[in-house]
Every structure is written in C-alpha cells, then in structure tokens.
Enzyme design. Structure first.
Site, PDB file in Angstrom:
ATOM      1  N   CYS A 185       0.823  -1.218   0.000  1.00 23.54           N
ATOM      2  CA  CYS A 185       0.000   0.000   0.000  1.00 23.54           C
ATOM      3  C   CYS A 185       0.853   1.264   0.000  1.00 23.54           C
ATOM      4  O   CYS A 185       0.324   2.363  -0.159  1.00 23.54           O
ATOM      5  CB  CYS A 185      -0.918   0.009   1.211  1.00 23.54           C
ATOM      6  SG  CYS A 185      -1.889  -1.469   1.319  1.00 23.54           S
ATOM      7  N   HIS A 234      -2.690   6.838   3.711  1.00 25.53           N
ATOM      8  CA  HIS A 234      -3.261   5.610   3.154  1.00 25.53           C
ATOM      9  C   HIS A 234      -4.564   5.322   3.908  1.00 25.53           C
ATOM     10  O   HIS A 234      -4.598   5.341   5.142  1.00 25.53           O
ATOM     11  CB  HIS A 234      -2.262   4.462   3.317  1.00 25.53           C
ATOM     12  CG  HIS A 234      -2.852   3.121   3.033  1.00 25.53           C
ATOM     13  ND1 HIS A 234      -3.688   2.896   1.965  1.00 25.53           N
ATOM     14  CD2 HIS A 234      -2.748   1.929   3.682  1.00 25.53           C
ATOM     15  CE1 HIS A 234      -4.065   1.636   1.965  1.00 25.53           C
ATOM     16  NE2 HIS A 234      -3.520   1.024   2.995  1.00 25.53           N
ATOM     17  N   ASN A 280     -10.473   0.209   1.868  1.00 20.70           N
ATOM     18  CA  ASN A 280      -9.026   0.240   1.638  1.00 20.70           C
ATOM     19  C   ASN A 280      -8.749  -0.189   0.196  1.00 20.70           C
ATOM     20  O   ASN A 280      -9.009  -1.336  -0.166  1.00 20.70           O
ATOM     21  CB  ASN A 280      -8.371  -0.724   2.638  1.00 20.70           C
ATOM     22  CG  ASN A 280      -6.854  -0.772   2.510  1.00 20.70           C
ATOM     23  OD1 ASN A 280      -6.291  -0.336   1.516  1.00 20.70           O
ATOM     24  ND2 ASN A 280      -6.201  -1.323   3.516  1.00 20.70           N
TER      25      ASN A 280
HETATM   26  N1  ACO Z   1     -17.446  -8.775  11.537  1.00 18.05           N
HETATM   27  C1  ACO Z   1     -17.756  -9.137  12.799  1.00 18.05           C
HETATM   28  N2  ACO Z   1     -16.849  -9.569  13.691  1.00 18.05           N
HETATM   29  C2  ACO Z   1     -15.569  -9.636  13.272  1.00 18.05           C
HETATM   30  C3  ACO Z   1     -15.171  -9.279  11.963  1.00 18.05           C
HETATM   31  C4  ACO Z   1     -16.184  -8.838  11.086  1.00 18.05           C
HETATM   32  N3  ACO Z   1     -15.910  -8.470   9.829  1.00 18.05           N
HETATM   33  N4  ACO Z   1     -13.833  -9.456  11.862  1.00 18.05           N
HETATM   34  C5  ACO Z   1     -13.410  -9.897  13.059  1.00 18.05           C
HETATM   35  N5  ACO Z   1     -14.455 -10.030  13.916  1.00 18.05           N
HETATM   36  C6  ACO Z   1     -14.447 -10.476  15.294  1.00 18.05           C
HETATM   37  C7  ACO Z   1     -13.320 -11.421  15.588  1.00 18.05           C
HETATM   38  O1  ACO Z   1     -13.667 -12.731  15.213  1.00 18.05           O
HETATM   39  C8  ACO Z   1     -13.171 -11.273  17.086  1.00 18.05           C
HETATM   40  O2  ACO Z   1     -14.155 -12.049  17.712  1.00 18.05           O
HETATM   41  P1  ACO Z   1     -13.829 -12.831  19.084  1.00 18.05           P
HETATM   42  O3  ACO Z   1     -13.485 -11.753  20.078  1.00 18.05           O
HETATM   43  O4  ACO Z   1     -15.112 -13.530  19.362  1.00 18.05           O
HETATM   44  O5  ACO Z   1     -12.681 -13.722  18.755  1.00 18.05           O
HETATM   45  C9  ACO Z   1     -13.515  -9.799  17.323  1.00 18.05           C
HETATM   46  O6  ACO Z   1     -14.232  -9.353  16.151  1.00 18.05           O
HETATM   47  C10 ACO Z   1     -12.319  -8.910  17.507  1.00 18.05           C
HETATM   48  O7  ACO Z   1     -11.381  -9.234  16.492  1.00 18.05           O
HETATM   49  P2  ACO Z   1      -9.997  -8.490  16.388  1.00 18.05           P
HETATM   50  O8  ACO Z   1      -9.215  -9.080  15.273  1.00 18.05           O
HETATM   51  O9  ACO Z   1      -9.385  -8.407  17.754  1.00 18.05           O
HETATM   52  O10 ACO Z   1     -10.511  -7.053  15.971  1.00 18.05           O
HETATM   53  P3  ACO Z   1      -9.711  -5.711  15.984  1.00 18.05           P
HETATM   54  O11 ACO Z   1     -10.321  -4.783  16.931  1.00 18.05           O
HETATM   55  O12 ACO Z   1      -8.223  -5.950  16.047  1.00 18.05           O
HETATM   56  O13 ACO Z   1     -10.042  -5.163  14.513  1.00 18.05           O
HETATM   57  C11 ACO Z   1      -9.052  -4.996  12.340  1.00 18.05           C
HETATM   58  C12 ACO Z   1      -9.668  -5.916  13.387  1.00 18.05           C
HETATM   59  C13 ACO Z   1     -10.099  -3.964  11.929  1.00 18.05           C
HETATM   60  C14 ACO Z   1      -8.657  -5.798  11.110  1.00 18.05           C
HETATM   61  C15 ACO Z   1      -7.822  -4.286  12.967  1.00 18.05           C
HETATM   62  O14 ACO Z   1      -6.956  -5.252  13.539  1.00 18.05           O
HETATM   63  C16 ACO Z   1      -7.067  -3.484  11.970  1.00 18.05           C
HETATM   64  O15 ACO Z   1      -7.528  -2.442  11.539  1.00 18.05           O
HETATM   65  N6  ACO Z   1      -5.845  -3.893  11.583  1.00 18.05           N
HETATM   66  C17 ACO Z   1      -5.067  -3.213  10.600  1.00 18.05           C
HETATM   67  C18 ACO Z   1      -5.661  -3.498   9.292  1.00 18.05           C
HETATM   68  C19 ACO Z   1      -5.059  -2.670   8.203  1.00 18.05           C
HETATM   69  O16 ACO Z   1      -4.785  -1.520   8.341  1.00 18.05           O
HETATM   70  N7  ACO Z   1      -4.882  -3.313   7.091  1.00 18.05           N
HETATM   71  C20 ACO Z   1      -4.402  -2.729   5.942  1.00 18.05           C
HETATM   72  C21 ACO Z   1      -2.942  -2.610   5.981  1.00 18.05           C
HETATM   73  S1  ACO Z   1      -2.060  -2.722   4.540  1.00 18.05           S
HETATM   74  C22 ACO Z   1      -3.014  -2.758   3.307  1.00 18.05           C
HETATM   75  O17 ACO Z   1      -3.667  -1.792   3.146  1.00 18.05           O
HETATM   76  C23 ACO Z   1      -3.077  -3.965   2.412  1.00 18.05           C
END
Ligand code: ACO
Length: 327
Positions: free
Chosen positions: A113, A254, A284
C-alpha cells in the site's frame, strides 16, 4: 530543477457494496465494520474488469487535466498488489498499450500500500536526473477479486479503484515535491501477504486453492505497526522541513482504517480534521487509496496552489513512507 504534481485523476467502479450487503453473505454487521474501521461502503469492479482497465481510465482523466496526450508520456510507473498477470508482463505495459503511450517506458513497482509514495518519489528523481519529462504514476487495484469471502477478518476491509498523477518538471519555485522518506521491515513479510502462487509456495495442481492465493492479514500486528509508523513519519516529515502542523493544509494518509489514524492523531496531538478521509465510501484500495483521496480533495476544491500536502503510507512488505507535496 525539481518536479511537481501536474494533475490528478481517478476512476472508481460504479458497483457499490454496503456493509449491510456484506452482512447478508457473511457473519458480520454494519455496526462491527463501522465501529472497528470507519468503512461504510466499497466499490467493486465487475468480473472481467482488470487492474489495467481501471488504471487506464484514471490515467486518461489525469492526462486530460494536464493538457497532455498519451504520446507526451516518457514513463509509466504502476503500483499494485493485484497485477493483471503474476510476475510478468507488467500491468504498466498493458496500460501503455491501452493508452497508446508510444514513447513511454513502463514498469510496475511493488511496495504494498506504500507503492504510490515509492512511485512518485522515483518519478520525481527520474525527472531531476533527466531520464523523463512527463511521468504517469498510477495506483490501481482489484482487491475484491483476491479477497477470501470466508475470512470476515479481511473480506470487509477492501475495495477496488484507481488513482493517477502526472509528474512533470516544476515551472516555478512554489510547486514541487520534497524528497520522500521510504522505509521497510521485511521481518513482517508474512503478516500481510498473498501466500501461494509464487516460487516460495508454488501453485500445485489439484492442491492449491483460491484461498491459498487470496489476501491474508494478521490484523492486530498490522494495526500496531501502522499506528507506530504513521506517528513517526508525520513527526519526521514536519520536523525535517522545519515546519509546524499549522503549515500543513492536509495530511492525506493511506486509507486503511479510521482507528489507526485517530490513534496516530492522538499521539501527535494533531486535530483529526487535518486528515483527509474517504475510506467511508471506498474502503481500503491499497496503493490506489492515496491518489483516489487526493483526487477527491482536488475535485472538491479543498487543495489549492501553494498548499502543503503531507502523504503517508504503510503496507505489505512491510513498507512505509511519506512525503510532502507543495501543490
Ligand atoms: N465482523 C464481525 N466480527 C468480526 C469481523 C467482522 N468483519 N472481523 C473480526 N471479527 C471479530 C473477531 O472474530 C473477534 O471475535 P472474538 O473476540 O469472538 O474472537 C472480534 O471481532 C475482535 O477481532 P480483532 O481481530 O481483535 O478485531 P480488531 O479490533 O483488532 O479489529 C481490524 C480488526 C479492523 C482488522 C484491525 O486489527 C485493523 O484495523 N488492523 C489493521 C488493518 C489494516 O490496516 N490493514 C491494511 C494494511 S495494509 C493494506 O492496506 C493492504
């Protein structure tokens, strides 16, 4: 001599998928997606529409606004995580042919990205070195076709689109590009990847599945990395240029996740209003997200000559980088 962003353009596929639409095909909800990412919609390319198709449309907008024809281009740099072909030929070459850019060299640049930041700095340096006069840089992605729809952790995060800029020799002292900060940390290569189909994990007939080749991400590891590097980049870019945050008109980051940017803004004590966001509408779009946001800000009249625009990116590699554009 320096180089400047002469024009910007974008192309977004018409088809729009809401969070509610996704909640009908997987175990998720509008409430979860919005509260964890800020994303409300994403746009999706129809099957058969490729990264080069989107890039060509964005490039045509940028060329027209620059007052140039495709034949005026001497270089095309395309950044993508979703090339039309694995490895070769470069998607940039497909775009070169579609545009009829008969005088241009063309190559792809892979920096996740952060690709757009890497590419515009390379374009600037080619102009300063005399290798090229007019460079098309285009970030283009069809991420929805490499998303694993059984993986709700990732499938809700990404969208398709393309953004392009034309970079030419500066005409005055006011409009120019500063040197970028470009960094990497390959020890994080496996937290964000498309695993199979390359040389390390080759495609095995009858064994490799679509999901083995799809986008894989360890969200929390990327989240921590992203907050840290965004904070560092913004601080370093401002200090290096002897500026204060008040001198910056917009930070265009980004567009990955609103929470990452809110956390960085809080650490830096920068008002969140300094950041330009449109991830609510497009999700994204990886290497296309910064030029798509830049294009939208331009079209809404939010960027004017003399403005200082700070860009930051992070992504697969892991890579990260930023720069300041004097518009
Ligand atoms: N819908 C509902 N629930 C979900 C979803 C969804 N789409 N996805 C995950 N969950 C659940 C999980 O299963 C978990 O459930 P559990 O507690 O029962 O196990 C709960 O939500 C919390 O999951 P986490 O992974 O801890 O959620 P988090 O708060 O970390 O958010 C996220 C996840 C949004 C992906 C976050 O980690 C994030 O933003 N990471 C960076 C992502 C990013 O920036 N990516 C792009 C980078 S590079 C590029 O652009 C290619």
């Amino acid at each position: 001599m320096n180089a400047y962003i002469r024009s910007v353009g974008a192309f977004i596929p018409e088809k729009r998928v809401t969070n509610d639409d996704l909640s009908k095909v997987m175990d998720t909800s509008d409430e979860w997606i919005k509260s964890h990412t800020g994303i409300e919609n994403r746009h999706v390319a129809e099957i058969g529409v490729t990264t080069a198709d989107l890039a060509t449309k964005a490039a045509k907008v940028a060329l027209e606004r620059a007052g140039l024809t495709a034949e005026d281009l001497d270089m095309i740099i395309l950044t993508t995580a979703t090339p039309d072909y694995i490895g070769f030929p470069a998607t940039a070459c497909i775009v070169q042919d579609k545009l009829g850019a008969t005088n241009a060299g063309a190559f792809d640049m892979v920096a996740g990205c952060t690709g757009f930041i890497y590419a515009i700095d390379n374009a600037k340096n080619m102009i300063i070195a005399g290798t090229a006069k007019n460079v098309l840089v285009v970030g283009s992605e069809v991420l929805t076709q490499v998303s694993n729809m059984q993986d709700r952790d990732t499938a809700v995060l990404f969208g398709d689109g393309s953004g392009a800029v034309i970079i030419s020799e500066s005409l005055d002292d006011e409009s120019y590009m500063e040197h970028a900060i470009l960094k990497s940390d390959g020890s994080g290569a496996e937290v964000l990847m498309r695993k199979s189909g390359g040389i390390k994990y080759p495609f095995v007939d009858g064994e490799t599945t679509f999901n083995d080749t799809a986008l894989y991400m360890e969200g929390q590891a990327v989240y921590k990395f992203a907050v840290k590097v965004n904070t560092e980049l913004i601080k370093e870019l401002i200090e290096r240029s002897n500026l204060t945050i008040n001198d910056i008109s917009w930070i265009i980051p980004h567009q990955a996740n609103m929470r990452i940017l809110q956390a960085a803004a809080k650490r830096l004590k920068i008002p969140i209003e300094k950041f330009y966001f449109n991830l609510m509408e497009y999700a994204n779009t990886s290497s296309a997200s910064i030029p798509i946001a830049m294009n939208e800000a331009y079209e809404k009249g939010k960027i004017k000559k003399g403005d200082k625009i700070l860009l930051t990116g992070f992504g697969a590699g892991l890579t990260y980088g930023g720069t300041i554009i004097n518009w």
